[in-house]
Design an enzyme around this catalytic site. Structure first.
Site, PDB file in Angstrom:
ATOM      1  N   SER A   1      21.983  51.064 -49.961  1.00  0.00           N
ATOM      2  CA  SER A   1      20.755  51.695 -49.457  1.00  0.00           C
ATOM      3  C   SER A   1      20.769  51.928 -47.948  1.00  0.00           C
ATOM      4  CB  SER A   1      19.536  50.850 -49.839  1.00  0.00           C
ATOM      5  OG  SER A   1      19.339  50.895 -51.241  1.00  0.00           O
TER       6      SER A   1
ATOM      7  N   HIS B   1       8.103  52.477 -58.179  1.00  0.00           N
ATOM      8  CA  HIS B   1       7.298  52.329 -56.968  1.00  0.00           C
ATOM      9  C   HIS B   1       6.051  53.201 -56.976  1.00  0.00           C
ATOM     10  CE1 HIS B   1      11.251  50.835 -55.568  1.00  0.00           C
ATOM     11  NE2 HIS B   1      10.539  50.097 -54.728  1.00  0.00           N
TER      12      HIS B   1
END
Length: 644
Positions: A324, A367
Site C-alpha cells: 500500500s 470501507h
C-alpha cells in the site's frame, strides 16, 4: 754508394713523448679505477663476492581511510606483525616452513597454502606466511634469522572496522586478491600480484577500490646468499590512497541498527532536500573484521545458512512488493492525469469484480464511501482498483519511474537492484505474454509484478515531500574535498496535487482512523506524514477466504506478509524521509510504523528523544527500550578523528 738517411732528433723525441703520455695516462686511469674498486667500493664488492645480489621489492601504500559525515572512523589501518617469505631466497620452501613451525604456531593448512602461493607467484615477491602474529613470535623469528633464509618478520598495516556490524553493508570489507580479481583487467596493478594483498570486496571498499588503494612504492635491497637482507640501497615511497567521507551519521546508523535488532529488516533515512543518506541499515548484520582476518568455514556457514540473510544488503539489494505504500504513486498519477477528483467518492463493499474475478480489499466488510484522503488514511484497496481501471498501467508505471521506483540510484553499495515498474512491453518481452487487466489492478496497490527496494521507497517519499528530483547521495567528500552535486530540480508535478497527497499522508499518522495513528508523534513541531504497507508473499485461495484468512501469527515465519512504512517529517517543513521494511513482519501498522516513528524522532532530535514526544500509552515501554538500547550503543568519541 748511398749514404743512410738520418732521422731528425726532434721528430723522434716528439713521437716518444706522445706515446709516453698516452701510456702514462692509461696507467694512471687504471690505477685510479683499481683504487676505486679496491678501496672505495671494497665493502660492496666483498659482499658481492659472497654471492650477494640486489632485489627490487614493492612497498604497499597505506590504504585510504573512511569516515562518517562527522569524522568518525569507519575503516582505518592498524599496525600488525606478519612473517613473509621470498621464494628465490628460501631454497626448499616446504622444509623451511616445517622448520619455522618449530618456532611459532603454524598449522599444516598455513604451510600448504604458503607453498601453493610461492608456486603461483614470482620468485622475488614476498609471500605472507602468517599475519597478525604476536611480538614474541616476531622476536623468535628475528633471533633465528640466520637459519631461516628468505624469511622476514615485518611490520605492516591491516584493515580494521571499529564499528563492525553497524557499517558492514555500507563500507564492506577487504580481502585477498583472487584469480577472478586479476582477470577483470588486461593489465592489473602489480600490487595485485603480491600474495595475500587485500582489496575491497564489497560495499564502498570495492566501489572506490582504485581511489582507496593508492600507488605502490619500491625499494632496492641487498641480500646475501642466505637470502638475508643486508641493507636497503634505495627507497621510493608510493602514494597513499585517498580518504573518503560518507554522508551517513554514525550515531544515527548505530541507533537504527540497534533498533532493528534481530528482525530481518531494513531502514533508510534520507535528507529530503540534499538526498544525503543519513542511515541505511540492514538487519541482522555481520562482523566485517572476520573477513579481513580470514573467516572460518564454520563462521561463514552460520552466516550463509541463516534464513534472515545477514550477508544481504537488504536496503539496496532486495526488492519487495511495496504494497500500500505504492498507493501514493497511483493516486498521484490519477491527479496529474486529471482523471481523479480528490473529492469524488468510490463505494468499497470489500471487493471489486474484474473479469470474472474478485479482487478483495483488506477490510472484508469494506470501507463504504471513500474519497482520496480517506482511501489513503484507511488504506482502502478498492478505491485504487477502480482508479487503475480508468488510468491504465502505462501512466501508473511512468509515475512510479518519476518517483524513483524501478530505477537504479547508483550509490556505491554492492548489488543494487533496479526493482521493477512494469508495463505492457515489459511483460511481453520478459514473460512472453500480453498484459491483462488484472495485472493493472494488482499493480495499483503495489502487488503483482511491482518491486521496489527500501532505498527506492525512501527516494519516492523524499520526492513527494519536496516536489524535487532528489538524488540519493552516499559520498560526501574525497581526499578532503567536498563533493558538490547540482541542486535537485523540480519534478514538474502540480504543487496542489502534491500538497493534497501530503495532507492525506498526514491523516494516516494523525487521524484516529489512520492506519498509523498508534505510532503517531505527539510533539507538534515533529509530526510526521506517512503510509503503511503490507505485502502478501503467498496466494490466498477462495476456500481459505470462506473459512477465514489465517492470521500472520498462525503461519510459518516465511509465509507471513512483509510489513512496510514510509514517512517524512516534520510535516510543515520536511527534513527527512524514512522507509522501513520488515520481512515477514505481518502488519505495516503494527510492526514497521513503530520502528519508523522511533527512527524519525532519533534523527530529528539528534539524540535520545524526550518521552513527551510519544503517546502516553507508550512512554513506559519506550523508557525501558531507550535504556536497553543505550547499553548496546558504542561511544563514538573513541573513534573520532576530529578532522577529515
Amino acid at each position: 754508394m748511398k749514404r743512410p738517411v738520418s732521422t731528425p732528433k726532434h721528430s723522434l723525441n716528439r713521437r716518444s713523448l706522445v706515446v709516453g703520455a698516452l701510456q702514462l695516462g692509461f696507467a694512471g686511469a687504471l690505477a685510479a679505477r683499481l683504487r676505486h674498486l679496491q678501496i672505495t667500493q671494497a665493502d660492496q664488492y666483498r659482499l658481492l663476492a659472497e654471492e650477494n645480489r640486489i632485489n627490487i621489492r614493492l612497498i604497499a601504500p597505506e590504504r585510504g581511510e573512511i569516515y562518517d559525515r562527522n569524522g568518525v572512523f569507519l575503516a582505518r589501518n592498524e599496525q600488525s606483525y606478519r612473517i613473509t617469505l621470498v621464494k628465490e631466497d628460501a631454497g626448499d620452501v616446504r622444509k623451511l616452513l616445517v622448520q619455522l613451525a618449530q618456532l611459532i604456531t603454524l598449522s599444516a593448512e598455513d604451510i600448504e597454502r604458503s607453498v601453493l602461493e610461492t608456486q603461483r607467484s614470482a620468485p622475488f615477491l614476498p609471500v605472507t606466511i602468517i599475519d597478525r602474529v604476536s611480538w614474541e613470535d616476531i622476536a623468535k623469528v628475528a633471533i633465528n634469522a640466520p637459519s631461516l633464509p628468505g624469511i622476514t618478520p615485518e611490520v605492516g598495516l591491516s584493515r580494521h572496522y571499529p564499528l563492525g556490524p553497524n557499517f558492514a553493508h555500507i563500507v564492506g570489507y577487504v580481502g585477498p586478491v583472487s584469480d577472478r580479481d586479476l582477470n577483470r583487467s588486461e593489465d592489473p596493478d602489480p600490487l595485485l600480484r603480491i600474495p595475500r594483498f587485500q582489496i575491497g570486496k564489497v560495499g564502498v571498499e570495492a566501489k572506490y577500490e582504485e581511489d582507496l588503494r593508492g600507488r605502490a612504492g619500491a625499494k632496492h635491497v641487498e641480500v646475501n646468499a642466505q637470502g638475508r637482507v643486508m641493507r636497503e640501497l634505495e627507497r621510493r615511497e608510493g602514494n597513499s590512497g585517498r580518504n573518503l567521507q560518507i554522508t551517513v551519521d554514525a550515531g544515527l546508523q548505530n541507533y537504527v541498527q540497534a533498533r532493528l535488532g534481530e528482525e530481518s529488516a531494513s531502514a533508510v533515512v534520507m535528507d529530503c532536500n540534499s538526498g544525503d543518506i543519513l542511515a541505511i541499515a540492514s538487519s541482522p548484520s555481520y562482523d566485517p573484521n572476520k573477513f579481513v582476518r580470514g573467516i572460518s568455514f564454520d563462521d561463514y556457514g552460520v552466516l550463509r545458512d541463516n534464513d534472515h540473510r545477514p550477508l544481504a544488503s537488504k536496503t539496496v539489494q532486495d526488492a519487495y512488493p511495496p504494497g500500500s505504500t505504492f498507493k501514493m504513486v497511483t493516486a498521484l498519477a490519477g491527479l496529474e492525469d486529471g482523471i481523479l477528483d480528490p473529492n469524488a467518492r468510490v463505494f468499497c463493499p470489500g471487493h471489486l469484480d474484474v473479469s470474472n474475478r474478485k479482487f478483495h480489499c483488506w477490510k472484508t466488510g469494506g470501507h463504504g464511501q471513500v474519497n482520496l484522503e480517506q482511501s489513503l488514511r484507511e488504506s482502502c484497496d478498492v478505491f485504487y482498483y477502480d482508479l487503475a481501471l480508468k488510468l491504465g498501467i502505462e501512466k501508473i508505471s511512468a509515475m512510479a519511474t518519476k518517483l524513483g521506483i524501478g530505477v537504479k540510484h547508483n550509490i556505491p553499495m554492492s548489488a543494487e537492484t533496479t526493482g521493477l515498474s512494469p508495463n505492457k512491453d515489459w511483460k511481453l518481452i520478459n514473460r512472453g505474454s500480453e498484459w491483462v487487466i488484472g495485472d493493472t489492478v494488482n499493480a495499483s496497490i503495489g502487488q503483482g509484478f511491482v518491486l521496489s527496494s527500501p532505498l527506492q521507497l525512501a527516494v519516492m517519499t523524499a520526492r513527494i515531500a519536496s516536489g524535487k528530483n532528489i538524488q540519493a547521495r552516499l559520498i560526501k567528500a574525497q581526499a578532503g574535498a567536498t563533493i558538490t552535486d547540482p541542486k535537485p530540480g523540480s519534478l514538474g508535478l502540480n504543487e496542489n496535487n502534491l500538497r493534497f497527497l501530503r495532507r492525506a499522508m498526514y491523516e494516516v499518522s494523525n487521524n484516529r482512523r489512520g492506519t498509523a495513528y498508534g505510532s503517531r508523534i505527539i510533539e507538534q513541531s515533529m509530526r510526521m506524514a506517512g503510509k503503511t504497507g503490507t505485502s502478501q508473499v503467498r496466494n490466498i485461495t477462495e476456500s481459505e477466504r470462506r473459512r477465514g484468512v489465517s492470521k500472520n501469527e498462525e503461519l510459518e515465519w516465511n509465509k507471513r506478509d512483509h510489513a512496510l512504512f514510509v514517512n517524512f517529517a516534520p510535516f510543515d517543513a520536511p527534513k527527512i524521509a524514512v522507509a522501513v521494511v520488515v520481512e515477514h513482519g505481518g502488519s505495516g501498522s503494527a510492526t514497521a510504523a513503530p520502528l519508523a516513528r522511533d527512527i524519525t524522532l532519533q534523527a530529528l532530535y539528534g539524540d535520545q528523544p524526550p518521552l513527551s514526544a510519544y503517546p502516553t500509552k507508550d512512554r513506559d515501554k519506550i523508557k525501558k527500550q531507550q535504556a536497553d538500547l543505550r547499553k548496546t550503543l558504542p561511544r563514538l568519541e573513541r573513534f573520532q578523528r576530529g578532522r577529515v
